[in-house]
Design an enzyme around this catalytic site. Sequence first.
Site, PDB file in Angstrom:
ATOM      1  N   HIS A  27       0.838  -1.210   0.000  1.00  0.00           N
ATOM      2  CA  HIS A  27       0.000   0.000   0.000  1.00  0.00           C
ATOM      3  C   HIS A  27       0.874   1.261   0.000  1.00  0.00           C
ATOM      4  CE1 HIS A  27      -3.991  -1.851   0.323  1.00  0.00           C
ATOM      5  NE2 HIS A  27      -3.343  -2.821   0.955  1.00  0.00           N
ATOM      6  N   ASP A  29       2.573   1.993  -3.046  1.00  0.00           N
ATOM      7  CA  ASP A  29       2.735   2.447  -4.446  1.00  0.00           C
ATOM      8  C   ASP A  29       1.886   3.671  -4.756  1.00  0.00           C
ATOM      9  OD1 ASP A  29       0.396   0.873  -4.484  1.00  0.00           O
ATOM     10  OD2 ASP A  29       0.970  -0.292  -6.260  1.00  0.00           O
ATOM     11  N   SER A  61     -11.489 -18.033 -22.529  1.00  0.00           N
ATOM     12  CA  SER A  61     -10.752 -18.352 -21.307  1.00  0.00           C
ATOM     13  C   SER A  61     -10.899 -19.847 -21.041  1.00  0.00           C
ATOM     14  CB  SER A  61     -11.313 -17.538 -20.127  1.00  0.00           C
ATOM     15  OG  SER A  61     -10.997 -18.210 -18.921  1.00  0.00           O
ATOM     16  N   GLY A 114      -7.939 -13.759  -7.024  1.00  0.00           N
ATOM     17  CA  GLY A 114      -8.321 -13.198  -5.719  1.00  0.00           C
ATOM     18  C   GLY A 114      -7.391 -13.595  -4.592  1.00  0.00           C
ATOM     19  N   SER A 119      -3.554 -11.692 -10.455  1.00  0.00           N
ATOM     20  CA  SER A 119      -3.992 -12.257 -11.720  1.00  0.00           C
ATOM     21  C   SER A 119      -4.523 -11.129 -12.621  1.00  0.00           C
ATOM     22  CB  SER A 119      -5.086 -13.296 -11.485  1.00  0.00           C
ATOM     23  OG  SER A 119      -6.142 -12.730 -10.743  1.00  0.00           O
ATOM     24  N   ASP A 164       1.795  -3.801  -9.405  1.00  0.00           N
ATOM     25  CA  ASP A 164       1.499  -5.127  -9.952  1.00  0.00           C
ATOM     26  C   ASP A 164       1.844  -5.202 -11.437  1.00  0.00           C
ATOM     27  OD1 ASP A 164       0.497  -5.354  -7.448  1.00  0.00           O
ATOM     28  OD2 ASP A 164      -1.599  -5.444  -8.033  1.00  0.00           O
TER      29      ASP A 164
HETATM   30  C1  GLA Z   1      -2.998  -4.260  -4.964  1.00  0.00           C
HETATM   31  C2  GLA Z   1      -2.806  -3.101  -5.922  1.00  0.00           C
HETATM   32  C3  GLA Z   1      -1.365  -2.563  -5.893  1.00  0.00           C
HETATM   33  C4  GLA Z   1      -0.902  -2.297  -4.472  1.00  0.00           C
HETATM   34  C5  GLA Z   1      -1.213  -3.486  -3.570  1.00  0.00           C
HETATM   35  C6  GLA Z   1      -0.916  -3.200  -2.120  1.00  0.00           C
HETATM   36  O1  GLA Z   1      -2.258  -5.365  -5.382  1.00  0.00           O
HETATM   37  O2  GLA Z   1      -3.133  -3.464  -7.238  1.00  0.00           O
HETATM   38  O3  GLA Z   1      -1.253  -1.421  -6.690  1.00  0.00           O
HETATM   39  O4  GLA Z   1      -1.450  -1.119  -3.972  1.00  0.00           O
HETATM   40  O5  GLA Z   1      -2.575  -3.892  -3.666  1.00  0.00           O
HETATM   41  O6  GLA Z   1       0.434  -2.985  -1.937  1.00  0.00           O
END
Ligand code: GLA
Length: 378
Positions: A27, A29, A61, A114, A119, A164
């Site tokens: 949390h 980024d 898919s 999830g 993903s 991500d």
């Molecule tokens: C999710 C979001 C990321 C990041 C994380 C927590 O994966 O997509 O951008 O904020 O939560 O670090």
Amino acid sequence: MSKLSTNPKDYELLVDSPGRINIIGEHTDYNNGFVLPTAIDKKIRFMFKKNGSDTVCNLYSANFDTSYTFSLEDVSPGDQQWANYILGVIHGVQQHTDKLRGFDCVLDSNIPVGSGISSSAALECGLGFGVNELFDCGLDRITITKIGQKAEHDYVGTKCGIMDQFASVMSKEGNVILLDCQSLEYKYVPIHIKPYKILLLNTNVSHNLADGEYNKRRAQCESGVAIIQSKYSNVNSLRDVSPEMLAEFKNEMDDVVYNRCSYVVDEKVRVLDTVEALNNNDLARMGKNMYKTHEGLSKLYEVSCPELDFLVEFSKGYNEVIGSRVMGGGFGGCTINIIHEDAVEKFTKEAEKAYFEKFNIKLTAFEANPSEGTSIVK
Ligand code: GLA
């Protein structure tokens, strides 16, 4: 439409798009801080071919045995969630180029959905990367990560950071990425942790970041920044705030907002300390930081859940586990554990048993290996 062929020979381009782990920096980024993620050996394989049409795109898919057809002339969001990721990316690519034409695409994934290993970024970026190659659009990798992030903001509704997508596309085998989410400058940090391994424990409690809690955390951080700006006008984000500065505002901020900010400000320091620990091969220090991160995510940021807290507590009974915490957005998904290779089997078995006894849910454990980012297979 008849089902697309799932035979690789029928396709001209095969792309692997991986999920990611994050050693530390959660949390941070979207608060312009630092993160330390890497792609792993769980991925979505995409198979692409041009289908000769100007506008018709067909997807299938394999995991969900679901087909989806859309026109390049209408990529506005609809009510099917996974399709919105696709449409959002195509829309993003169309903002850069008019080279897209009809294509067929089959995807097959071994990334648990999830579970906090992203993903969704693998889906967004694999598609963006694939159509970019297929139609020779000339987009670079960083642009593809930004298109993925924007698709998630505008088409899915999660105001995610860039971690991500960046990890999925930019990773290098055997390394983690120290990414500065403010400047997007990045550095590969070798991760030699033998005889330790990275073990993920999936609670199989599924999270859905779009349900509002994630966006709420982001808004709470922003409201904290607004209060700090009343005194420090040069502060743009929590990146610019030290623990001492934040402490000055303890009485002016709502407790919840203060706690959120306090976690983020401390986490920034922990990421940089962990990089130093990795460079000095000080795995114990890295592990301690991970436990502290979990504590912060659970008590101050409140993105954990009883299942995750249980697994992290459980790990503390094993000397062979040197660090454990919730990974990714939270509210479910996986814990990431740094564990001695000799203990993996015993620990996994005992964690599965204890977890099932407590929650009546099956735990899924798997090792994660730092791997290459998005790549062309054929
Ligand atoms: C999710 C979001 C990321 C990041 C994380 C927590 O994966 O997509 O951008 O904020 O939560 O670090």
